[in-house]
Design a protein around this motif. Sequence first.
Motif, PDB file in Angstrom:
ATOM      1  N   LEU A  56      -0.307 -27.639 -10.135  1.00 39.67           N
ATOM      2  CA  LEU A  56       0.777 -26.773 -10.586  1.00 39.67           C
ATOM      3  C   LEU A  56       2.112 -27.242 -10.030  1.00 39.67           C
ATOM      4  O   LEU A  56       3.099 -27.386 -10.766  1.00 39.67           O
ATOM      5  N   LEU A  57       2.164 -27.509  -8.728  1.00 37.25           N
ATOM      6  CA  LEU A  57       3.418 -27.906  -8.100  1.00 37.25           C
ATOM      7  C   LEU A  57       3.935 -29.222  -8.658  1.00 37.25           C
ATOM      8  O   LEU A  57       5.154 -29.427  -8.764  1.00 37.25           O
ATOM      9  N   ALA A  58       3.037 -30.115  -9.037  1.00 38.29           N
ATOM     10  CA  ALA A  58       3.439 -31.415  -9.573  1.00 38.29           C
ATOM     11  C   ALA A  58       4.220 -31.291 -10.871  1.00 38.29           C
ATOM     12  O   ALA A  58       4.990 -32.197 -11.224  1.00 38.29           O
ATOM     13  N   ARG A  59       4.048 -30.180 -11.573  1.00 38.95           N
ATOM     14  CA  ARG A  59       4.734 -29.995 -12.860  1.00 38.95           C
ATOM     15  C   ARG A  59       6.006 -29.165 -12.737  1.00 38.95           C
ATOM     16  O   ARG A  59       6.639 -28.856 -13.753  1.00 38.95           O
ATOM     17  N   VAL A  60       6.387 -28.800 -11.526  1.00 37.21           N
ATOM     18  CA  VAL A  60       7.607 -28.013 -11.339  1.00 37.21           C
ATOM     19  C   VAL A  60       8.823 -28.929 -11.436  1.00 37.21           C
ATOM     20  O   VAL A  60       8.973 -29.859 -10.627  1.00 37.21           O
ATOM     21  N   PRO A  61       9.731 -28.701 -12.399  1.00 41.33           N
ATOM     22  CA  PRO A  61      10.878 -29.599 -12.616  1.00 41.33           C
ATOM     23  C   PRO A  61      12.092 -29.222 -11.763  1.00 41.33           C
ATOM     24  O   PRO A  61      13.178 -28.936 -12.285  1.00 41.33           O
ATOM     25  N   LEU A  62      11.916 -29.243 -10.441  1.00 38.82           N
ATOM     26  CA  LEU A  62      13.004 -28.964  -9.520  1.00 38.82           C
ATOM     27  C   LEU A  62      13.091 -30.085  -8.502  1.00 38.82           C
ATOM     28  O   LEU A  62      12.066 -30.558  -8.003  1.00 38.82           O
ATOM     29  N   ASP A  63      14.315 -30.489  -8.166  1.00 38.65           N
ATOM     30  CA  ASP A  63      14.506 -31.545  -7.164  1.00 38.65           C
ATOM     31  C   ASP A  63      14.789 -30.986  -5.777  1.00 38.65           C
ATOM     32  O   ASP A  63      14.162 -31.393  -4.801  1.00 38.65           O
ATOM     33  N   ARG A  64      15.738 -30.064  -5.676  1.00 38.51           N
ATOM     34  CA  ARG A  64      16.150 -29.570  -4.357  1.00 38.51           C
ATOM     35  C   ARG A  64      16.374 -28.054  -4.401  1.00 38.51           C
ATOM     36  O   ARG A  64      17.517 -27.590  -4.320  1.00 38.51           O
TER      37      ARG A  64
ATOM     38  N   ASP B 182       6.561 -18.389  -2.144  1.00 42.61           N
ATOM     39  CA  ASP B 182       5.139 -18.543  -2.433  1.00 42.61           C
ATOM     40  C   ASP B 182       4.546 -17.144  -2.501  1.00 42.61           C
ATOM     41  O   ASP B 182       4.245 -16.530  -1.483  1.00 42.61           O
ATOM     42  N   LEU B 183       4.405 -16.641  -3.719  1.00 40.79           N
ATOM     43  CA  LEU B 183       3.997 -15.257  -3.950  1.00 40.79           C
ATOM     44  C   LEU B 183       2.475 -15.190  -4.004  1.00 40.79           C
ATOM     45  O   LEU B 183       1.844 -15.742  -4.890  1.00 40.79           O
ATOM     46  N   GLY B 184       1.891 -14.494  -3.036  1.00 43.66           N
ATOM     47  CA  GLY B 184       0.437 -14.508  -2.894  1.00 43.66           C
ATOM     48  C   GLY B 184       0.007 -15.766  -2.171  1.00 43.66           C
ATOM     49  O   GLY B 184      -0.874 -16.498  -2.620  1.00 43.66           O
ATOM     50  N   CYS B 185       0.608 -16.009  -1.020  1.00 43.57           N
ATOM     51  CA  CYS B 185       0.466 -17.291  -0.322  1.00 43.57           C
ATOM     52  C   CYS B 185      -0.909 -17.495   0.302  1.00 43.57           C
ATOM     53  O   CYS B 185      -1.273 -18.619   0.658  1.00 43.57           O
ATOM     54  N   GLY B 186      -1.692 -16.409   0.479  1.00 45.65           N
ATOM     55  CA  GLY B 186      -3.003 -16.557   1.096  1.00 45.65           C
ATOM     56  C   GLY B 186      -2.890 -17.143   2.497  1.00 45.65           C
ATOM     57  O   GLY B 186      -1.965 -16.824   3.248  1.00 45.65           O
ATOM     58  N   PRO B 187      -3.802 -18.053   2.860  1.00 48.52           N
ATOM     59  CA  PRO B 187      -3.797 -18.610   4.214  1.00 48.52           C
ATOM     60  C   PRO B 187      -2.794 -19.737   4.413  1.00 48.52           C
ATOM     61  O   PRO B 187      -2.809 -20.393   5.450  1.00 48.52           O
ATOM     62  N   GLY B 188      -1.907 -19.958   3.431  1.00 49.67           N
ATOM     63  CA  GLY B 188      -0.841 -20.940   3.597  1.00 49.67           C
ATOM     64  C   GLY B 188      -1.145 -22.325   3.075  1.00 49.67           C
ATOM     65  O   GLY B 188      -0.315 -23.228   3.223  1.00 49.67           O
ATOM     66  N   ASN B 189      -2.297 -22.533   2.437  1.00 51.26           N
ATOM     67  CA  ASN B 189      -2.597 -23.865   1.913  1.00 51.26           C
ATOM     68  C   ASN B 189      -1.620 -24.264   0.817  1.00 51.26           C
ATOM     69  O   ASN B 189      -1.158 -25.414   0.761  1.00 51.26           O
ATOM     70  N   SER B 190      -1.253 -23.327  -0.060  1.00 46.04           N
ATOM     71  CA  SER B 190      -0.278 -23.634  -1.103  1.00 46.04           C
ATOM     72  C   SER B 190       1.129 -23.740  -0.520  1.00 46.04           C
ATOM     73  O   SER B 190       1.939 -24.576  -0.953  1.00 46.04           O
ATOM     74  N   THR B 191       1.437 -22.915   0.470  1.00 48.30           N
ATOM     75  CA  THR B 191       2.750 -22.975   1.109  1.00 48.30           C
ATOM     76  C   THR B 191       2.977 -24.331   1.757  1.00 48.30           C
ATOM     77  O   THR B 191       4.099 -24.861   1.731  1.00 48.30           O
ATOM     78  N   ALA B 192       1.932 -24.896   2.329  1.00 51.05           N
ATOM     79  CA  ALA B 192       2.047 -26.218   2.948  1.00 51.05           C
ATOM     80  C   ALA B 192       2.408 -27.277   1.914  1.00 51.05           C
ATOM     81  O   ALA B 192       3.178 -28.209   2.214  1.00 51.05           O
ATOM     82  N   LEU B 193       1.879 -27.160   0.708  1.00 43.94           N
ATOM     83  CA  LEU B 193       2.235 -28.104  -0.354  1.00 43.94           C
ATOM     84  C   LEU B 193       3.715 -28.007  -0.705  1.00 43.94           C
ATOM     85  O   LEU B 193       4.395 -29.028  -0.872  1.00 43.94           O
TER      86      LEU B 193
ATOM     87  N   TYR C 261       9.292 -29.985  -0.569  1.00 48.11           N
ATOM     88  CA  TYR C 261      10.684 -29.545  -0.427  1.00 48.11           C
ATOM     89  C   TYR C 261      10.989 -29.256   1.049  1.00 48.11           C
ATOM     90  O   TYR C 261      11.173 -28.090   1.446  1.00 48.11           O
ATOM     91  N   PRO C 262      11.066 -30.271   1.896  1.00 51.84           N
ATOM     92  CA  PRO C 262      11.243 -30.042   3.334  1.00 51.84           C
ATOM     93  C   PRO C 262      12.580 -29.414   3.696  1.00 51.84           C
ATOM     94  O   PRO C 262      12.697 -28.822   4.786  1.00 51.84           O
TER      95      PRO C 262
END
Length: 260
Positions: A23-31, A37-48, A53-54
Amino acid sequence: MADWNPALYTRFEDERTRPAADLLARVPLDRPALAIDLGCGPGNSTALIAARYPEAEIVGLDTSPAMLDSARARLPHLRFGLADAATWEPERAPDLIYANAVLQWLPDHPTLLPRLFGHLAPGGVLAVQMPDNLAEPTHRLMREVAASGPWAEAIGDPAVAGRLGRMLEPAGYYDLLAPLAAEVDVWRTAYHHRMADAAAIVSWVSATGLRPFLDPLDADQRAGFRAAYESRIDAAYVPRADGRRLLAFPRVFIVARKGL
């Protein structure tokens, strides 16, 4: 329902994180300046999101205190908070609302998704991934077992416990968002996860879809339900050439970009 179990949820973390990465790979945002992260769970998706986007401000939100504790332990440098996607209102307009495997739990998608999209900043993106497996043997058998055993009264209507009727067809999500968005990308795909045996499949769904069926039961009823369900799963998912079972897991993806 009882609070989520992060340890059980992360037992199959690699498999659960793969669609989040797709899903994140298809997000057309640069910066993006602000990513939620809505419904972040244990943070695995948040880490991505943080890895891609550091420089962004990233906030993880969830309804589960246990999941939020797990996410904070994993990513102590990020901000996490308690919030319900059904009622959440941002403090300021985010550039990215990323909702991985959460909105399927909520009703009234024709209202929910346009509302979330409306929270975006100009040029922002709503990125959604939802399991679409209610017709698969895993979930069909949950409802059948729920209706046929001594636990039926405690569980109630299997269709309600099983969340039937909440999901739209992929084209329905396109029609919801296309009049509002500058661009909408919708797709559906099925992952085929290698599982050791029927017990592993039951363990997988015990952390998610099986919870509304098990939560109302006492210890004896839970044991009986799980045994009956695992027997049906064992018959439905036959061993493959290497002895493993293949768990087909369809998912729907939506990426909608707001105009400037």
